[in-house]
Design a protein around this motif. Structure first.
Motif, PDB file in Angstrom:
ATOM      1  N   GLY A 178       0.809  -1.207   0.000  1.00  6.42           N
ATOM      2  CA  GLY A 178       0.000   0.000   0.000  1.00  6.42           C
ATOM      3  C   GLY A 178       0.841   1.256   0.000  1.00  6.42           C
ATOM      4  O   GLY A 178       2.021   1.226   0.375  1.00  6.42           O
ATOM      5  N   TRP A 179       0.225   2.329  -0.440  1.00  7.92           N
ATOM      6  CA  TRP A 179       0.809   3.660  -0.343  1.00  7.92           C
ATOM      7  C   TRP A 179      -0.103   4.513   0.543  1.00  7.92           C
ATOM      8  O   TRP A 179      -1.338   4.452   0.425  1.00  7.92           O
ATOM      9  CB  TRP A 179       0.949   4.319  -1.707  1.00  7.92           C
ATOM     10  CG  TRP A 179       2.068   3.789  -2.543  1.00  7.92           C
ATOM     11  CD1 TRP A 179       1.999   2.837  -3.518  1.00  7.92           C
ATOM     12  CD2 TRP A 179       3.438   4.199  -2.490  1.00  7.92           C
ATOM     13  NE1 TRP A 179       3.242   2.618  -4.063  1.00  7.92           N
ATOM     14  CE2 TRP A 179       4.149   3.451  -3.453  1.00  7.92           C
ATOM     15  CE3 TRP A 179       4.152   5.124  -1.716  1.00  7.92           C
ATOM     16  CZ2 TRP A 179       5.522   3.593  -3.665  1.00  7.92           C
ATOM     17  CZ3 TRP A 179       5.515   5.273  -1.926  1.00  7.92           C
ATOM     18  CH2 TRP A 179       6.184   4.516  -2.887  1.00  7.92           C
ATOM     19  N   PHE A 180       0.526   5.290   1.393  1.00  6.30           N
ATOM     20  CA  PHE A 180      -0.165   6.217   2.275  1.00  6.30           C
ATOM     21  C   PHE A 180       0.527   7.563   2.179  1.00  6.30           C
ATOM     22  O   PHE A 180       1.646   7.657   1.681  1.00  6.30           O
ATOM     23  CB  PHE A 180      -0.117   5.712   3.725  1.00  6.30           C
ATOM     24  CG  PHE A 180      -0.867   4.432   3.944  1.00  6.30           C
ATOM     25  CD1 PHE A 180      -0.338   3.214   3.549  1.00  6.30           C
ATOM     26  CD2 PHE A 180      -2.112   4.439   4.562  1.00  6.30           C
ATOM     27  CE1 PHE A 180      -1.031   2.024   3.738  1.00  6.30           C
ATOM     28  CE2 PHE A 180      -2.814   3.263   4.771  1.00  6.30           C
ATOM     29  CZ  PHE A 180      -2.272   2.061   4.355  1.00  6.30           C
ATOM     30  N   ARG A 181      -0.136   8.590   2.669  1.00 10.57           N
ATOM     31  CA  ARG A 181       0.505   9.901   2.690  1.00 10.57           C
ATOM     32  C   ARG A 181       0.097  10.666   3.931  1.00 10.57           C
ATOM     33  O   ARG A 181      -0.984  10.449   4.489  1.00 10.57           O
ATOM     34  CB  ARG A 181       0.180  10.690   1.431  1.00 10.57           C
ATOM     35  CG  ARG A 181      -1.247  11.180   1.324  1.00 10.57           C
ATOM     36  CD  ARG A 181      -1.467  11.853  -0.032  1.00 10.57           C
ATOM     37  NE  ARG A 181      -2.764  12.508  -0.132  1.00 10.57           N
ATOM     38  CZ  ARG A 181      -3.220  13.068  -1.247  1.00 10.57           C
ATOM     39  NH1 ARG A 181      -2.495  13.046  -2.363  1.00 10.57           N
ATOM     40  NH2 ARG A 181      -4.402  13.652  -1.265  1.00 10.57           N
ATOM     41  N   GLN A 182       0.975  11.574   4.327  1.00  9.87           N
ATOM     42  CA  GLN A 182       0.710  12.408   5.492  1.00  9.87           C
ATOM     43  C   GLN A 182       1.120  13.835   5.180  1.00  9.87           C
ATOM     44  O   GLN A 182       2.307  14.109   4.947  1.00  9.87           O
ATOM     45  CB  GLN A 182       1.456  11.887   6.721  1.00  9.87           C
ATOM     46  CG  GLN A 182       1.095  12.624   7.994  1.00  9.87           C
ATOM     47  CD  GLN A 182       1.611  11.916   9.240  1.00  9.87           C
ATOM     48  OE1 GLN A 182       2.529  11.090   9.175  1.00  9.87           O
ATOM     49  NE2 GLN A 182       1.018  12.216  10.380  1.00  9.87           N
ATOM     50  N   ALA A 183       0.141  14.712   5.170  1.00  9.79           N
ATOM     51  CA  ALA A 183       0.391  16.135   4.954  1.00  9.79           C
ATOM     52  C   ALA A 183       0.743  16.787   6.287  1.00  9.79           C
ATOM     53  O   ALA A 183       0.383  16.265   7.354  1.00  9.79           O
ATOM     54  CB  ALA A 183      -0.836  16.787   4.347  1.00  9.79           C
ATOM     55  N   PRO A 184       1.425  17.923   6.263  1.00  9.20           N
ATOM     56  CA  PRO A 184       1.815  18.591   7.510  1.00  9.20           C
ATOM     57  C   PRO A 184       0.616  18.865   8.402  1.00  9.20           C
ATOM     58  O   PRO A 184      -0.395  19.420   7.952  1.00  9.20           O
ATOM     59  CB  PRO A 184       2.454  19.894   7.016  1.00  9.20           C
ATOM     60  CG  PRO A 184       2.921  19.584   5.649  1.00  9.20           C
ATOM     61  CD  PRO A 184       1.930  18.621   5.080  1.00  9.20           C
ATOM     62  N   GLY A 185       0.724  18.451   9.645  1.00 10.20           N
ATOM     63  CA  GLY A 185      -0.336  18.719  10.612  1.00 10.20           C
ATOM     64  C   GLY A 185      -1.569  17.845  10.462  1.00 10.20           C
ATOM     65  O   GLY A 185      -2.578  18.080  11.145  1.00 10.20           O
ATOM     66  N   LYS A 186      -1.492  16.848   9.584  1.00 13.94           N
ATOM     67  CA  LYS A 186      -2.659  15.998   9.357  1.00 13.94           C
ATOM     68  C   LYS A 186      -2.317  14.532   9.605  1.00 13.94           C
ATOM     69  O   LYS A 186      -1.157  14.159   9.670  1.00 13.94           O
ATOM     70  CB  LYS A 186      -3.185  16.191   7.937  1.00 13.94           C
ATOM     71  CG  LYS A 186      -3.690  17.596   7.660  1.00 13.94           C
ATOM     72  CD  LYS A 186      -4.339  17.689   6.296  1.00 13.94           C
ATOM     73  CE  LYS A 186      -4.905  19.074   6.057  1.00 13.94           C
ATOM     74  NZ  LYS A 186      -5.565  19.181   4.726  1.00 13.94           N
ATOM     75  N   GLU A 187      -3.354  13.726   9.721  1.00 13.64           N
ATOM     76  CA  GLU A 187      -3.154  12.297   9.936  1.00 13.64           C
ATOM     77  C   GLU A 187      -2.725  11.616   8.632  1.00 13.64           C
ATOM     78  O   GLU A 187      -3.015  12.086   7.539  1.00 13.64           O
ATOM     79  CB  GLU A 187      -4.447  11.655  10.443  1.00 13.64           C
ATOM     80  CG  GLU A 187      -4.876  12.113  11.819  1.00 13.64           C
ATOM     81  CD  GLU A 187      -6.123  11.400  12.313  1.00 13.64           C
ATOM     82  OE1 GLU A 187      -6.484  11.571  13.485  1.00 13.64           O
ATOM     83  OE2 GLU A 187      -6.734  10.667  11.512  1.00 13.64           O
ATOM     84  N   ARG A 188      -2.059  10.488   8.796  1.00 13.08           N
ATOM     85  CA  ARG A 188      -1.684   9.697   7.637  1.00 13.08           C
ATOM     86  C   ARG A 188      -2.945   9.103   7.012  1.00 13.08           C
ATOM     87  O   ARG A 188      -3.811   8.584   7.719  1.00 13.08           O
ATOM     88  CB  ARG A 188      -0.710   8.601   8.051  1.00 13.08           C
ATOM     89  CG  ARG A 188      -0.142   7.807   6.899  1.00 13.08           C
ATOM     90  CD  ARG A 188       1.068   7.038   7.339  1.00 13.08           C
ATOM     91  NE  ARG A 188       0.785   6.152   8.453  1.00 13.08           N
ATOM     92  CZ  ARG A 188       1.721   5.550   9.180  1.00 13.08           C
ATOM     93  NH1 ARG A 188       2.994   5.736   8.886  1.00 13.08           N
ATOM     94  NH2 ARG A 188       1.386   4.754  10.165  1.00 13.08           N
ATOM     95  N   LYS A 189      -3.017   9.144   5.684  1.00 16.82           N
ATOM     96  CA  LYS A 189      -4.201   8.672   4.987  1.00 16.82           C
ATOM     97  C   LYS A 189      -3.845   7.659   3.909  1.00 16.82           C
ATOM     98  O   LYS A 189      -2.770   7.715   3.305  1.00 16.82           O
ATOM     99  CB  LYS A 189      -4.959   9.852   4.367  1.00 16.82           C
ATOM    100  CG  LYS A 189      -5.586  10.782   5.390  1.00 16.82           C
ATOM    101  CD  LYS A 189      -6.446  11.832   4.707  1.00 16.82           C
ATOM    102  CE  LYS A 189      -7.154  12.708   5.729  1.00 16.82           C
ATOM    103  NZ  LYS A 189      -8.024  13.727   5.077  1.00 16.82           N
ATOM    104  N   PHE A 190      -4.769   6.784   3.645  1.00 16.82           N
ATOM    105  CA  PHE A 190      -4.628   5.769   2.614  1.00 16.82           C
ATOM    106  C   PHE A 190      -4.634   6.404   1.230  1.00 16.82           C
ATOM    107  O   PHE A 190      -5.426   7.312   0.949  1.00 16.82           O
ATOM    108  CB  PHE A 190      -5.782   4.770   2.745  1.00 16.82           C
ATOM    109  CG  PHE A 190      -5.932   3.836   1.587  1.00 16.82           C
ATOM    110  CD1 PHE A 190      -6.925   4.032   0.647  1.00 16.82           C
ATOM    111  CD2 PHE A 190      -5.080   2.753   1.429  1.00 16.82           C
ATOM    112  CE1 PHE A 190      -7.097   3.174  -0.416  1.00 16.82           C
ATOM    113  CE2 PHE A 190      -5.223   1.888   0.367  1.00 16.82           C
ATOM    114  CZ  PHE A 190      -6.234   2.091  -0.563  1.00 16.82           C
ATOM    115  N   VAL A 191      -3.766   5.887   0.349  1.00 16.47           N
ATOM    116  CA  VAL A 191      -3.726   6.355  -1.033  1.00 16.47           C
ATOM    117  C   VAL A 191      -4.154   5.245  -1.982  1.00 16.47           C
ATOM    118  O   VAL A 191      -5.079   5.411  -2.773  1.00 16.47           O
ATOM    119  CB  VAL A 191      -2.312   6.845  -1.403  1.00 16.47           C
ATOM    120  CG1 VAL A 191      -2.218   7.162  -2.885  1.00 16.47           C
ATOM    121  CG2 VAL A 191      -1.929   8.055  -0.569  1.00 16.47           C
ATOM    122  N   ALA A 192      -3.467   4.108  -1.905  1.00 17.63           N
ATOM    123  CA  ALA A 192      -3.747   3.012  -2.837  1.00 17.63           C
ATOM    124  C   ALA A 192      -3.187   1.722  -2.287  1.00 17.63           C
ATOM    125  O   ALA A 192      -2.268   1.733  -1.454  1.00 17.63           O
ATOM    126  CB  ALA A 192      -3.143   3.302  -4.208  1.00 17.63           C
TER     127      ALA A 192
END
Length: 119
Positions: free
Chosen positions: A35-49
């Motif tokens: 899987g790929w996930f991402r985390q933007a500054p100040g935000k929770e890590r989120k699912f991508v694919a």
């Protein structure tokens, strides 16, 4: 143990493309869901694919459908994320992860690669 190393991040203008890679060592990825996930500054890590071990099944977060494509090359022990038509809101640290089966928790994580999209 599986060690995952992401690469391919960088700075790109809005509308541009990047391809992220996730190389594994320590154990073959062949039987792992990735899987790929991402985390933007100040935000929770989120699912991508996510992609099944065979590559036959994939799933995407709604906001990535049609723009991002996950793929894998088990012979190279590598997973990819092709990102097209990038938007400033795609700016984040992108992480790859490995799970022992589809729908299971992700057991192994990489250190992340920064993607920055300028407007």
């Amino acid at each position: 143990q599986v060690q995952l190393v992401e690469s391919g991040g960088g700075l790109v203008q809005a509308g541009g493309s990047l391809r992220l890679s996730c190389a594994a060592s320590g154990r073959t990825l062949q039987r792992y869901t990735m899987g790929w996930f991402r985390q933007a500054p100040g935000k929770e890590r989120k699912f991508v694919a996510t992609i099944s071990w065979s590559g036959g099944s994939t799933n995407y977060a709604d906001s990535m459908k049609g723009r991002f494509t996950i793929s894998r090359d088990n012979a190279k022990n590598t997973v990819y994320l092709q990102m097209n038509n990038l938007k400033p809101e795609d700016t984040a640290v992108y992480y790859c992860a490995a799970a022992r089966s589809w729908g299971a928790d992700y057991d192994y994580w990489g250190q992340g690669t920064q993607v920055t999209v300028s407007s």
